[in-house]
Write an enzyme that holds these catalytic residues in place. Structure first.
Site, short mmCIF file in Angstrom:
data_model
loop_
_atom_site.label_atom_id
_atom_site.label_comp_id
_atom_site.label_asym_id
_atom_site.label_seq_id
_atom_site.Cartn_x
_atom_site.Cartn_y
_atom_site.Cartn_z
N ASP A 107 43.56 -11.26 2.97
CA ASP A 107 43.05 -10.31 1.97
C ASP A 107 42.64 -8.98 2.62
O ASP A 107 42.41 -8.92 3.84
CB ASP A 107 41.87 -10.92 1.19
N GLU A 144 38.25 -13.51 3.38
CA GLU A 144 37.37 -13.06 4.47
C GLU A 144 36.57 -11.84 4.05
O GLU A 144 35.39 -11.69 4.40
CB GLU A 144 38.18 -12.75 5.74
ZN ZN Z 1 39.05 -8.12 8.80
#
Ligand code: ZN
Length: 400
Positions: free
Chosen positions: A78, A143
């Site tokens: 992401d 993340e």
């Molecule tokens: Zn990163």
């Protein structure tokens, strides 16, 4: 400028074009893309849902001795949101300018690294290299929103334990100088809310015990400490951001009307405590609140706790020695640091796994999460050479 583009660069640009942008990342497309990549490198391919709709991709290249602790190459799929009006080019077009600078969200953080791992492995295999240890690649979701629903879930699965990870490589960030940085730990992150209660009343008087006076003392104490830490960092060239504590006032709340003294004011702080201060920091906070006046309290979202660090002392950890030696072979001027922010490595380190945050990107301004994030294609390609050496040496590290 008419020379043909390196296929690794084309591959990287294609990955940038997939809109895995928060808050609605297109994980279906990235998973499909990664499935094709696994085929190209000849790796086993597995998809696990960390949460419904949040897939992690795991690729595996079995080593000659699969019982040995493995090497994990991690990256997240992401990327953070964009404000397209501030970009020179469409942030998902992977536009390459005449200097070879490739613009796009994720060029630094961290789709480059995911592709560099894959391209390095492709080359190693083409050159006939074998791995003694098993190499796994994980491409994890979420993340950029804290990782709890990505790596945080993955590490809890039995399947993850079966990967038997000995060393993990994950992201660091670019270095504007000629050096590259290896991160072996991170600061303790805390969000803290201070509540200052006070005597309400008409705004025309000198009332005692007001919330405003208490809030002023809180700001003086917290931001006074901020000043001192900033000075400490600036005055000592040996210190890095990860070696000092940062405090920032992020939210102010309270009040009902301009001529009414509030019964309560709330102040939120983003605090990142360096390892050397973790043990004593909460006492400091307690003291500041006490000094600020009657009834001032604080609340921590999570306790200050010492974050696990990897041992990077020479001669004490063969993983580190091999990493450092491989960097030297690849002519990398290596610096080691405590990471000032947070990455998925915290989940790995908490499991007792050695993890190094490393993004092979030097002479590059730090533009992660910023407008006009870019990476020069030469820097990108050199990163593949560096991983070639790193993966080769780490995956063939003899049992110890
Ligand atoms: Zn990163």
């Amino acid at each position: 400028m008419s020379t043909k583009e390196d296929p690794a660069v084309t591959n990287f640009r294609n990955y940038i074009r997939i809109k895995t942008v928060q808050p609605n990342p297109d994980y279906a497309s990235s998973t499909k893309f990664l499935q094709d990549q696994a085929k190209d490198v000849g790796a086993e391919f597995l998809v696990v849902e960390c949460m419904p709709g949040k897939p992690a991709v795991i690729m595996t290249l079995p080593g000659e001795d699969p019982c040995l602790p493995s090497l994990l190459l991690n990256s997240h799929t992401d990327v953070v949101p964009v404000f397209p009006e501030h970009w020179k080019y469409d942030p998902f077009s992977a536009h390459k300018d005449e200097n070879g600078d490739i613009y796009g969200r994720g060029t630094q953080d961290m789709k480059s690294v995911g592709i560099q791992y894959l391209e390095a492995i492709k080359r190693l295999k083409k050159d006939g290299h074998k791995f003694l240890r098993t190499v796994h690649l994980t491409f994890v979701p979420e993340e950029e929103v804290g990782g709890l629903n990505g790596m945080g879930k993955l590490v809890e699965m039995d399947l993850f334990k079966r990967l038997q990870v000995g060393l993990a490589l994950d992201e660091g960030y670019s270095n504007p100088t000629n050096a590259m940085t290896a991160f072996y730990g991170q600061r303790s992150i805390c969000s803290l809310v201070v509540t200052c209660p006070g005597q309400p009343g008409h705004g025309s008087q000198f009332l005692e015990n007001t919330a405003g006076e208490k809030a002023r003392r809180i700001i003086n104490s917290f931001l006074g400490f901020r000043d001192a830490e900033e000075r400490r960092l600036k005055e000592n060239p040996d210190l890095k951001l990860g070696d000092v504590t940062t405090i920032n006032l992020t939210i102010l709340e309270g009040g009902v009307q301009f001529n009414v003294l509030p019964a309560e004011l709330k102040l939120s702080f983003d605090i990142r405590v360096c390892p050397a201060q973790v043990e004593t920091f909460e006492d400091k906070v307690r003291g500041w609140c006490k000094e600020a006046g009657e009834g001032v309290t604080y609340k921590l979202r999570e306790p200050f706790r010492q974050m696990e660090q990897m041992c990077v002392e020479e001669g004490k950890n063969p993983w580190w020695d091999t990493f450092a030696a491989a960097c030297k072979k690849a002519n990398v001027e290596l610096e080691k640091e405590i990471f000032p922010a947070s990455t998925d490595m915290k989940f790995l380190r908490a499991m007792g796994i050695d993890a190094i945050g490393f993004t092979p990107m030097n002479n590059t301004p730090r533009l992660l999460h910023d407008h006009n994030e870019y990476l020069n294609e030469k820097v990108f390609l050199r990163g593949i050479d560096i991983y070639y050496q790193l993966i080769h040496d780490l995956a063939n590290l003899k049992p110890f």
